[in-house]
Write an enzyme that holds these catalytic residues in place. Structure first.
Site, mmCIF file in Angstrom:
data_model
loop_
_atom_site.group_PDB
_atom_site.id
_atom_site.type_symbol
_atom_site.label_atom_id
_atom_site.label_comp_id
_atom_site.label_asym_id
_atom_site.label_seq_id
_atom_site.Cartn_x
_atom_site.Cartn_y
_atom_site.Cartn_z
ATOM 1 N N SER A 147 0.794 -1.234 0.000
ATOM 2 C CA SER A 147 0.000 0.000 0.000
ATOM 3 C C SER A 147 0.823 1.278 0.000
ATOM 4 O O SER A 147 0.243 2.362 -0.110
ATOM 5 C CB SER A 147 -0.958 0.004 1.200
ATOM 6 O OG SER A 147 -2.014 -0.894 0.986
ATOM 7 N N LYS A 150 0.142 3.644 -2.729
ATOM 8 C CA LYS A 150 -0.935 4.632 -2.642
ATOM 9 C C LYS A 150 -0.385 6.054 -2.569
ATOM 10 O O LYS A 150 -1.118 7.013 -2.824
ATOM 11 C CB LYS A 150 -1.834 4.344 -1.439
ATOM 12 C CG LYS A 150 -2.706 3.085 -1.599
ATOM 13 C CD LYS A 150 -3.609 2.906 -0.399
ATOM 14 C CE LYS A 150 -4.616 1.777 -0.587
ATOM 15 N NZ LYS A 150 -4.067 0.447 -0.357
ATOM 16 N N SER A 205 -6.163 2.740 4.610
ATOM 17 C CA SER A 205 -5.590 2.104 3.423
ATOM 18 C C SER A 205 -6.686 1.424 2.617
ATOM 19 O O SER A 205 -6.505 0.333 2.074
ATOM 20 C CB SER A 205 -4.514 1.093 3.832
ATOM 21 O OG SER A 205 -3.583 0.883 2.797
#
Length: 451
Positions: A147, A150, A205
Site C-alpha cells: 500500500s 498509494k 488504506s
C-alpha cells in the site's frame, strides 16, 4: 486488470485497529500465503521420461529467466534463496553508488555507526530538503510495494478533485476490489465527499476508497496509466504499476528510492500532508432513523494504521508527520515516513524486513531516523533524490555531494506559526492531536510548483 486470484495475499496494515471500520476484513485472511499444490505422482501415473526431463530443465532454468530485480515470488525470510538477493546491477538514477547492491554510506571521522541488525531488503535515509541520500541499502531493488504505492496514487489523483466535491457510489465503482483487501467501509448508493474518500485511503488504506476515486478519474486502467506516466515524470523508473491500490499482482513493483520520491513529491501538496498526518477521523456510515423517525447519516471512527504516528503497539516517533505504510504477504511490510527534528526533515523508506519481529518495519524506521538525525552532518551523501523531468536525470551524472547540476537550496518547516523549523506537535505522544496535518508543514522548492 485480469482475473483476481482466488487465494488472496492482500493484507491490511494494522489488523488490531481494523474493528474501527465495520467493513474491515476478518483477521487471519491478510497474511495467507498460498501453498503449492504440486505433488509427486504415483508410480502407476508416472510421467514419461521426456516430460520429466523437460520439467527438470524448466526448474533449473527458471532462476536464469526470471527478472533479477523482482522479488514478487519471495514471501520473505527465504534467506540464501536467489529471489532474496538483489541484482548485481541496478538503476543509477540519483548516483552510481545507489545502483550497487548492499549498504552504501560514506562516514566522516567520528560519524555514528549505522544501527545494528537492520533486516530490510531495501531501505534509504534522505534529507527531504536538499534531497541528499545519507545512506541506503539496495535502494533501487525492485520489490512489491504493497500500500505504499498509494502515495503515487494520491500524488497523481489528489490534485484533480476539490475536497468538497460529492460523489454517489455506484456498484461499478467498487468492481474489481481484490479479495481480502483492506477496506474503510464505502457503500454503494451513498454519497461521500472527496475529503471523506481520501481519509479512507490514507487512514484505513481502503482499497474501496481507491477504486471509487479511480472511477471518478476515468476508471482503474486510466488511473494506472496516469500513475505510470507520473512516476516517469518523477524519474521513478523502478516502478511498474498494475493496480492503483498496491494489491499484489504479478509485475507490480517499485523501490525504496522511488517510494521516497513519491513521498517527497506528495508532501508538497497541503492536502496530502494533512491526510497522511491524520491520526483519527470520523467516516460517514449509513442512514438510520433517530428517535423522531427522521433519517440521520451515522458515522464511525477510523484510526490511522501507521503505528509510528498513533503509538499502537510501538512507541510513537516524536516529530513524525506521516507518510504511508503497507503490507501484503508478497511484499512483506513496507513503510515510508517523514519526520522533523530541529530544522532538519528526513525521509526514510524500509521495505520487507526479514527479521521475524512484530512491527519490525516501524522499529527499523525509527532506528534509521534516529541515526539520520545524529549523522546528517557527519556523513558524505551517497546520492541524491533527483528532480522531475530530464533535468533530474542529469543529476544522476553529478557528483554525490550535489555541487554539480545545481542542488538548489530549499527550506522546510513544521510549525504552528512563522517560527520556521520548530516542531509544535509533540502532543501526538499523548494523543492530544488528532490531525498533525493542521500543523503547517511545507517543503518549498522551485520544482514542481503545486498548490
Amino acid at each position: 486488470m485480469g482475473t483476481r486470484p482466488r487465494t488472496s495475499t492482500r493484507g491490511a496494515t494494522a489488523r488490531k485497529v481494523a474493528a474501527l471500520s465495520p467493513s474491515a476484513t476478518a483477521a487471519g485472511t491478510f497474511a495467507d500465503v498460498p501453498i503449492s499444490s504440486n505433488t509427486f505422482t504415483s508410480r502407476s501415473a508416472a510421467a514419461p521420461p521426456a516430460i520429466i526431463a523437460a520439467l527438470l530443465l524448466s526448474t533449473l532454468m527458471s532462476p536464469l529467466l526470471a527478472s533479477p530485480a523482482l522479488a514478487a515470488d519471495d514471501p520473505g525470510g527465504a534467506k540464501g534463496a536467489e529471489a532474496a538477493k538483489p541484482p548485481a546491477r541496478m538503476s543509477t538514477v540519483g548516483g552510481a553508488r545507489l545502483g550497487r547492491p548492499g549498504t552504501q554510506v560514506d562516514p566522516k571521522r567520528g560519524a555514528p555507526a549505522l544501527p545494528k541488525e537492520l533486516s530490510g531488503k531495501s531501505w534509504m535515509v534522505a534529507d527531504a530538503e536538499s534531497g541528499k541520500v545519507l545512506a541506503s541499502h539496495n535502494a533501487h531493488w525492485r520489490l512489491p510495494p504493497a500500500s505504499t504505492l498509494k502515495m503515487l496514487f494520491a500524488d497523481t489523483v489528489l490534485p484533480k478533485f476539490p475536497k468538497t466535491q460529492k460523489h454517489t457510489v455506484r456498484a461499478s465503482d467498487l468492481a474489481g476490489v481484490g479479495a481480502g483487501s483492506s477496506l474503510v467501509g464505502v457503500k454503494e448508493n451513498l454519497d461521500y465527499t472527496v475529503h471523506d474518500l481520501w481519509l479512507g485511503v490514507f487512514l484505513r488504506s481502503g482499497n474501496d476508497a481507491v477504486h471509487v476515486l479511480s472511477a471518478m478519474n476515468g476508471g482503474v486502467p486510466a488511473t494506472v496509466r496516469d500513475m505510470q506516466a507520473h512516476a516517469k515524470k518523477l524519474n521513478a523508473l523502478d516502478t511498474h504499476v498494475v493496480t492503483p491500490d498496491g494489491y499484489d499482482e504479478d509485475g507490480q513493483y517499485s523501490s525504496a528510492y522511488d517510494l521516497t520520491l513519491f513521498a517527497r513529491s506528495g508532501l508538497q501538496n497541503a492536502d496530502f500532508r494533512e491526510y497522511c498526518a491524520t491520526a483519527t477521523a470520523q467516516f460517514p456510515g449509513e442512514y438510520k432513523k433517530d428517535k423522531k423517525g427522521k433519517k440521520v447519516r451515522m458515522s464511525f471512527g477510523i484510526q490511522n494504521t501507521d503505528r509510528l504516528l498513533t503509538g499502537i503497539d510501538v512507541k510513537p516517533y516524536k516529530g513524525l508527520a506521516g507518510v504511508k505504510n503497507g503490507y501484503t504477504s508478497k511484499a512483506g511490510s513496507t513503510f515510508t515516513g517523514v519526520a522533523q527534528r530541529g530544522k532538519r526533515v528526513l525521509l526514510v523508506t524500509v521495505m520487507n524486513p526479514q527479521k521475524s519481529e512484530p512491527y519490525g518495519v516501524y522499529k527499523e524506521t525509527a532506528k534509521l531516523l534516529d541515526w539520520g538525525f545524529n549523522a546528517a552532518d557527519s556523513v558524505n551523501p551517497v546520492g541524491t533524490l533527483v528532480r522531475p523531468g530530464p533535468a533530474g536525470l542529469n543529476q544522476s551524472h553529478a557528483s554525490a555531494d550535489g555541487k554539480k547540476n545545481g542542488d538548489e537550496h530549499t527550506q522546510a518547516s513544521i510549525s504552528g506559526g512563522d517560527s520556521g523549523g520548530m516542531w509544535t506537535a509533540a502532543g501526538i505522544a499523548a494523543g492530544s492531536l488528532a490531525v498533525l496535518g493542521a500543523v503547517a508543514y511545507a517543503v518549498h522548492r522551485r520544482w514542481p510548483r503545486r498548490g
